[in-house]
Design a protein around this motif. Structure first.
Motif, PDB file in Angstrom:
ATOM      1  N   ARG A 152       0.833  -1.200   0.000  1.00 23.15           N
ATOM      2  CA  ARG A 152       0.000   0.000   0.000  1.00 23.15           C
ATOM      3  C   ARG A 152       0.862   1.243   0.000  1.00 23.15           C
ATOM      4  O   ARG A 152       0.590   2.205  -0.701  1.00 23.15           O
ATOM      5  N   TRP A 153       1.918   1.206   0.796  1.00 17.13           N
ATOM      6  CA  TRP A 153       2.782   2.384   0.868  1.00 17.13           C
ATOM      7  C   TRP A 153       3.505   2.620  -0.442  1.00 17.13           C
ATOM      8  O   TRP A 153       3.605   3.737  -0.923  1.00 17.13           O
ATOM      9  N   VAL A 154       3.980   1.524  -1.021  1.00 17.70           N
ATOM     10  CA  VAL A 154       4.657   1.646  -2.313  1.00 17.70           C
ATOM     11  C   VAL A 154       3.687   2.195  -3.351  1.00 17.70           C
ATOM     12  O   VAL A 154       3.994   3.127  -4.091  1.00 17.70           O
ATOM     13  N   GLY A 155       2.486   1.619  -3.367  1.00 23.82           N
ATOM     14  CA  GLY A 155       1.467   2.067  -4.314  1.00 23.82           C
ATOM     15  C   GLY A 155       1.159   3.539  -4.145  1.00 23.82           C
ATOM     16  O   GLY A 155       1.106   4.307  -5.107  1.00 23.82           O
ATOM     17  N   ARG A 156       0.996   3.953  -2.920  1.00 24.86           N
ATOM     18  CA  ARG A 156       0.686   5.342  -2.631  1.00 24.86           C
ATOM     19  C   ARG A 156       1.792   6.266  -3.138  1.00 24.86           C
ATOM     20  O   ARG A 156       1.545   7.283  -3.773  1.00 24.86           O
ATOM     21  N   LEU A 157       3.037   5.833  -2.868  1.00 18.89           N
ATOM     22  CA  LEU A 157       4.179   6.648  -3.251  1.00 18.89           C
ATOM     23  C   LEU A 157       4.308   6.729  -4.775  1.00 18.89           C
ATOM     24  O   LEU A 157       4.553   7.787  -5.347  1.00 18.89           O
ATOM     25  N   LEU A 158       4.094   5.570  -5.417  1.00 22.41           N
ATOM     26  CA  LEU A 158       4.254   5.529  -6.872  1.00 22.41           C
ATOM     27  C   LEU A 158       3.175   6.319  -7.593  1.00 22.41           C
ATOM     28  O   LEU A 158       3.416   6.913  -8.638  1.00 22.41           O
ATOM     29  N   THR A 159       1.968   6.318  -7.052  1.00 24.94           N
ATOM     30  CA  THR A 159       0.875   6.987  -7.755  1.00 24.94           C
ATOM     31  C   THR A 159       0.782   8.463  -7.378  1.00 24.94           C
ATOM     32  O   THR A 159       0.726   9.331  -8.244  1.00 24.94           O
ATOM     33  N   GLY A 164       2.113  14.730  -6.947  1.00 25.56           N
ATOM     34  CA  GLY A 164       2.205  15.625  -5.792  1.00 25.56           C
ATOM     35  C   GLY A 164       3.440  16.506  -5.874  1.00 25.56           C
ATOM     36  O   GLY A 164       3.374  17.723  -5.685  1.00 25.56           O
ATOM     37  N   LEU A 165       4.551  15.874  -6.213  1.00 24.97           N
ATOM     38  CA  LEU A 165       5.814  16.605  -6.302  1.00 24.97           C
ATOM     39  C   LEU A 165       5.746  17.640  -7.422  1.00 24.97           C
ATOM     40  O   LEU A 165       6.121  18.802  -7.250  1.00 24.97           O
ATOM     41  N   LEU A 223      -5.221   7.285 -10.187  1.00 27.98           N
ATOM     42  CA  LEU A 223      -5.260   5.990  -9.497  1.00 27.98           C
ATOM     43  C   LEU A 223      -5.039   6.182  -8.008  1.00 27.98           C
ATOM     44  O   LEU A 223      -5.774   5.651  -7.171  1.00 27.98           O
ATOM     45  N   GLY A 224      -4.024   6.971  -7.690  1.00 30.21           N
ATOM     46  CA  GLY A 224      -3.689   7.199  -6.290  1.00 30.21           C
ATOM     47  C   GLY A 224      -4.834   7.838  -5.534  1.00 30.21           C
ATOM     48  O   GLY A 224      -5.174   7.437  -4.417  1.00 30.21           O
ATOM     49  N   LEU A 225      -5.453   8.839  -6.174  1.00 36.13           N
ATOM     50  CA  LEU A 225      -6.532   9.555  -5.487  1.00 36.13           C
ATOM     51  C   LEU A 225      -7.740   8.653  -5.274  1.00 36.13           C
ATOM     52  O   LEU A 225      -8.426   8.745  -4.262  1.00 36.13           O
ATOM     53  N   GLU A 226      -8.001   7.770  -6.236  1.00 35.33           N
ATOM     54  CA  GLU A 226      -9.150   6.881  -6.104  1.00 35.33           C
ATOM     55  C   GLU A 226      -8.873   5.757  -5.112  1.00 35.33           C
ATOM     56  O   GLU A 226      -9.773   5.299  -4.414  1.00 35.33           O
ATOM     57  N   ARG A 227      -7.626   5.289  -5.061  1.00 38.26           N
ATOM     58  CA  ARG A 227      -7.312   4.099  -4.278  1.00 38.26           C
ATOM     59  C   ARG A 227      -6.764   4.400  -2.890  1.00 38.26           C
ATOM     60  O   ARG A 227      -7.070   3.732  -1.933  1.00 38.26           O
ATOM     61  N   TYR A 228      -5.875   5.381  -2.836  1.00 34.03           N
ATOM     62  CA  TYR A 228      -5.108   5.506  -1.599  1.00 34.03           C
ATOM     63  C   TYR A 228      -5.390   6.776  -0.813  1.00 34.03           C
ATOM     64  O   TYR A 228      -4.799   6.998   0.231  1.00 34.03           O
ATOM     65  N   ASP A 257      -7.654  16.193  -3.472  1.00 36.58           N
ATOM     66  CA  ASP A 257      -8.524  16.258  -4.657  1.00 36.58           C
ATOM     67  C   ASP A 257      -8.512  17.659  -5.242  1.00 36.58           C
ATOM     68  O   ASP A 257      -8.372  17.858  -6.448  1.00 36.58           O
ATOM     69  N   ALA A 258      -8.699  18.637  -4.373  1.00 38.31           N
ATOM     70  CA  ALA A 258      -8.765  20.025  -4.815  1.00 38.31           C
ATOM     71  C   ALA A 258      -7.435  20.453  -5.426  1.00 38.31           C
ATOM     72  O   ALA A 258      -7.395  21.141  -6.451  1.00 38.31           O
ATOM     73  N   PHE A 259      -6.347  20.026  -4.809  1.00 38.03           N
ATOM     74  CA  PHE A 259      -5.002  20.354  -5.294  1.00 38.03           C
ATOM     75  C   PHE A 259      -4.808  19.838  -6.719  1.00 38.03           C
ATOM     76  O   PHE A 259      -4.221  20.504  -7.571  1.00 38.03           O
ATOM     77  N   ALA A 260      -5.361  18.646  -6.975  1.00 37.89           N
ATOM     78  CA  ALA A 260      -5.164  18.025  -8.283  1.00 37.89           C
ATOM     79  C   ALA A 260      -5.986  18.704  -9.376  1.00 37.89           C
ATOM     80  O   ALA A 260      -5.638  18.622 -10.543  1.00 37.89           O
ATOM     81  N   ILE A 261      -7.072  19.375  -9.021  1.00 37.25           N
ATOM     82  CA  ILE A 261      -7.880  20.043 -10.043  1.00 37.25           C
ATOM     83  C   ILE A 261      -7.483  21.514 -10.159  1.00 37.25           C
ATOM     84  O   ILE A 261      -7.797  22.191 -11.141  1.00 37.25           O
ATOM     85  N   ALA A 262      -6.753  22.006  -9.159  1.00 33.12           N
ATOM     86  CA  ALA A 262      -6.434  23.435  -9.093  1.00 33.12           C
ATOM     87  C   ALA A 262      -5.800  24.003 -10.369  1.00 33.12           C
ATOM     88  O   ALA A 262      -6.163  25.093 -10.798  1.00 33.12           O
TER      89      ALA A 262
END
Lengths: 357, 293, 260
Positions: free
Chosen positions: B15-22, B27-28, C84-89, C96-101
């Motif tokens: 889960r952590w790997v997935g979170r980091l990868l996606t 984010g960065l 994927l990350g936003l939907e899953r993790y 969410d807001a940051f990603a649409i900003a």
């Protein structure tokens, strides 16, 4: 042989240390080692001018384009002037850039061709004595109209602002705020640089009333509207009216009796430029009479260069009468100045007029 | 932990790997290229305009006070109305089109989709001029109407609110159709059939099954059309004859014409803030409906 | 496979009609001898000749292609992962807001902010600086489109794959990706389309001498739209249509859609 070389080396080192004391960089690079980035309006300079300059002086030159004064000034402010050596901007914008410390002082010794300019350009209000800018082209704002469709000869700003009924819906005005205000300012007898809120309030009212007669506000395609007959009378810069005249000789240009402005497009060097000698050489090259007169014939704008104007093909003055305006006639127009702290008030009023109902 | 995730039976390290990868790259990227530049703009909003433009570092709240101005509120409201109408029309026109594409034989779908965006790979300005050529008083449509004898006088269709809406609709219709397609195409045809098998009329199936399931696409499409519509200033200038001022116009004028960056910063931040609040409210609601489902 | 309802053809054709009206006009104008929209003076291909000798426009077209393709690839990868990350993790509404900003921030604000940022970190302006700037707003669009696809996504398929012993990575490439492919494709098309036409951000973040098609065309506006530009639009459309058709034949791009 060996000793000679080491001697030279020592001398050089010494010279470097001495020069380095003041923290000065290795200024005075020969201009062949310098390179230039120039920003101008597209189509505002003959295509061969930059390549010829580049070849003659061995200066690698990149020409890039901006669409408006506002955009290039915005970019220069955000980047603190970096990335450009020479920019072409109107006088009042050069004034604003200089006011923000972004322009280098012009070294007149490096521009001997400034001699060719009319004496009067040294006393234009946006930059007295050409401290930060050198004029490139100048002109006026007036009325451009279809003499074959109009049954009178317009001669007043009121013909634009309060036209006879048959002209209603066939008029365009410029939307860029200084020129949006100008017809009303001149019609009311005010200065184009007024910062008086009461005067500007009256200007606003006149402009809002004028709106009902307008087809559109248009900064770019008014002359093609004239050519197609969609518009009959438009507020226009003289050079742009010439584009219309070139397509239809029934199009005429007139300066209203209440007077108008004198706008000056200038060349300026950025303070951050590391190629100032090449930049000066470029400006000096443009002021060469043969070059500057070729500019006039190519772009159909007047230049404040006496020697160049004398070389211009006289037949052009017949086709485009406003090209023949003398400096005395031009200087009757009021030179546009930066508004300083009053600028936001102008923008606010422009917004109110454009959004007004 | 939600039910969904526990069902997936993923171990914690994965889960952590997935979170980091996606989330990591996005984010960065957005931190660097969005958050930092926006921080610059936020800083400007507390500064003063220099006499010749630019910013002078003297902290002030004056710009925020100035933003509460009936003129700006009126322009905002005007833009919202024009943008809202554009969005509504785009939805009404775009939905059937997107739906039709998902029902095309498979090999036609990609070409059909590409044909939607193809006109937009030429330049926006050129396309807008083409509308002027068509709609102006001496233009093609006016001449055609005179030729067939529908009118005697030249008719102009430009320089009013209607032509602005048409221009905006034209500019942003694909932004509605693409997300709608992505959402509609996902819907399992088995659902349609099940609904039909249970005796539901096609219309009822459409309203009760298809529309609710395509809601995320409708939302995304509406945002994509609405946001740039109220920010567009080229269409109001060219097709509106400069006689309609939109929020985008207002903000650009503050930065470029007034050279009042602090005030421009405040105006844009308030628009961004307003939109963000709307979006967050909508996201929360969406999550809630999903939780119910 | 549900059968295509015949009446659906009408709204679809209506939309194509609307979208292609200006295109037809500018195609016709590009063959007009005078180049003026006011009157037809005869058929001519001279504007095409003028186009291919106009270095500025061609350079602009090239840069635009590089920027749009690069920005689309980067944004599609980053944006799909983000979706994927936003939907899953993530359950953070703020994220969410940051990603649409980036889609909400006015372009002039992003343009000035980015230029100030580039200047601050001494990033040399050029083509790459425009590309990076375009990725920023494209991410928002890609993320949002892919998410519409991921909503109510049937995770049982992934679970089945995992149960059958496939690794997570394999499951992702063999199950998840094909399922969301139409969404990714729509997102990539959208992002390319947005990038090709973007002016303000490109103007501010480009380096000296780097012209994109929009910066060239905007700078020419004082002369109106020149017929060469109409010709260019026609050439571009023809080219992109050919590319799409050929690639569909050759590499079977349609499988992407088939897999849905």
């Amino acid at each position: 042989m060996k000793t000679r070389r080491s001697l030279v080396l020592m001398a050089c080192t010494l010279a470097l240390i001495l020069a380095g004391c003041g923290g000065a960089d290795t200024a005075e690079r020969p201009i062949e080692e310098q390179s230039l980035v120039i920003s101008n309006w597209e189509g505002y300079m003959p295509d061969d001018l930059v390549p010829n300059f580049s070849e003659q002086f061995g200066v690698e030159t990149t020409l890039t384009f901006h669409a408006t004064n506002e955009e290039i000034v915005g970019k220069l402010v955000a980047a603190q002037g970096e990335g450009f050596d020479v920019v072409f901007v109107s006088g009042q914008f050069a004034q604003a850039l200089a006011g923000q410390g972004l322009l280098a002082e012009i070294d007149h010794e490096q521009i001997p061709n400034a001699e060719n300019l009319y004496d009067e350009v040294g006393s234009l209000g946006y930059d007295e004595g050409m401290q930060y800018s050198v004029p490139y082209a100048w002109g006026t704002t007036g009325l451009c109209y279809r003499s074959d469709l109009l049954d009178f000869e317009p001669d007043s700003w009121w013909d634009l602002l309060d036209p006879p009924a048959e002209l209603s819906g066939k008029i365009t005005m410029l939307a860029t705020e200084r020129w949006l205000m100008l017809p009303a300012q001149k019609a009311l007898g005010f200065s184009v640089n007024t910062t008086d809120p009461d005067e500007m309030e009256q200007v606003k009212q006149v402009l809002i009333d004028a709106k009902q007669h307008l087809l559109a506000y248009d900064d770019t395609t008014f002359y093609s509207k004239l050519v197609s007959g969609e518009a009959w009378l438009v507020e226009a810069w003289d050079g742009w009216c010439n584009y219309g005249i070139a397509e239809n000789p029934d199009i005429k240009y007139v300066i209203p009796q209440e007077g108008t402005d004198l706008w000056v497009d200038t060349m300026a060097i950025l303070a951050s430029s590391e190629n100032k000698e090449a930049a000066h050489a470029f400006i000096n090259y443009v002021l060469e009479p043969s070059i500057h007169s070729w500019v006039v014939e190519n772009i159909l704008y007047k230049t404040p260069n006496r020697a160049a104007m004398e070389l211009v093909d006289p037949s052009l003055f017949e086709t485009f009468p406003n090209l023949a305006m003398t400096p005395e006639e031009l200087l009757q127009g009021e030179v546009l100045l930066d508004l300083g702290d009053a600028q936001p008030m102008y923008t606010q009023i422009a917004t109110e007029v454009l959004a007004g109902s | 932990m939600t039910k969904r995730l526990s069902k997936a039976d993923r171990s914690r390290p994965t889960r952590w790997v997935g979170r980091l990868l996606t989330l990591g790259p996005g984010g960065l990227y957005l931190t660097l290229f969005l958050a930092v530049p926006l921080a610059v703009i936020v800083t400007y909003s507390f500064m003063r305009r220099g006499t010749f433009g630019g910013v002078v570092y003297q902290p002030t709240l004056e710009n925020y006070r100035r933003a509460v101005d009936p003129l700006f509120l009126r322009i905002l409201w005007d833009s919202v109305r024009i943008g809202g109408l554009t969005t509504l029309l785009a939805l009404l026109i775009g939905y059937p089109a997107a739906f039709a594409i998902t029902k095309l034989p498979t090999r036609w779908r990609l070409p059909a989709l590409v044909a939607i965006v193809l006109p937009f790979w030429s330049n926006f300005l050129i396309r807008t001029y083409a509308w002027i050529v068509l709609l102006n008083r001496e233009g093609i449509l006016s001449k055609a109407l005179r030729a067939v004898g529908l009118t005697d006088e030249p008719v102009g269709f430009l320089y009013n609110r209607g032509s602005v809406v048409v221009g905006l609709l034209y500019a942003y219709l694909p932004l509605m159709i693409l997300p709608l397609y992505a959402a509609l195409d996902r819907i399992d045809p088995a659902l349609d059939e099940a609904s039909a098998d249970l005796g539901a009329k096609p219309w009822r199936t459409f309203i009760r099954v298809t529309v609710p399931l395509s809601l995320p696409g409708m939302t995304a499409g509406s945002i994509f059309v609405f946001v740039p519509s109220i920010g567009n200033f080229v269409v109001p200038e060219l097709l509106g004859g400069g006689q309609a001022v939109m929020v985008g116009n207002l903000i650009r004028d503050q930065f470029l014409r007034a050279r009042d960056w602090p005030f421009g910063a405040v105006l844009s931040l308030s628009i961004v803030g307003l939109m963000m609040i709307l979006l967050v409210v909508q996201a929360v609601q969406l999550k809630r409906t999903r939780a119910h489902a | 496979m549900p059968r295509f309802r015949r009446w659906l053809v009408f709204p679809l054709l209506g939309v194509y009609g609307f979208l292609y009206v200006p295109i037809v006009i500018l195609a016709v104008l590009s063959f007009n001898e005078s180049g003026l929209p006011t009157a037809w003076t005869g058929f001519s291909t001279k504007w095409y000749g003028a186009l291919f000798s106009n270095d500025l426009i061609l350079r602009g077209a090239r840069t635009t292609l590089v920027v749009a393709l690069g920005a689309t690839v980067l944004a599609t990868i980053i944006g799909t992962l983000l979706a994927l990350g936003l939907e899953r993790y993530s359950r953070s509404v703020l994220f969410d807001a940051f990603a649409i900003a980036p889609a909400v921030v006015p372009d002039i604000v992003l343009a000035i902010g980015l230029l100030a940022f580039y200047t601050m970190i001494q990033f040399t302006l050029g083509t790459v600086s425009v590309l990076f700037a375009h990725v920023t707003f494209n991410i928002a669009f890609v993320t949002a489109v892919v998410r519409t696809r991921l909503h109510n996504f049937d995770q049982q398929l992934e679970e089945a794959s995992l149960d059958l012993g496939a690794t997570e990575l394999r499951t992702f490439f063999r199950v998840t990706l094909p399922l969301i492919a139409p969404g990714i494709l729509a997102a990539a098309l959208l992002s390319f389309t947005l990038s090709v036409d973007e002016f303000v951000i490109a103007f501010f973040t480009r380096g000296a001498g780097v012209e994109t098609l929009p910066t060239v065309i905007y700078s020419m506006v004082r002369f109106g739209i020149t017929p060469e530009i109409n010709a260019l639009a026609v050439v571009l459309l023809g080219l992109s249509f050919t590319v799409v058709v050929v690639s569909q034949r050759l590499i079977g791009l349609r499988r992407v859609v088939d897999n849905a």
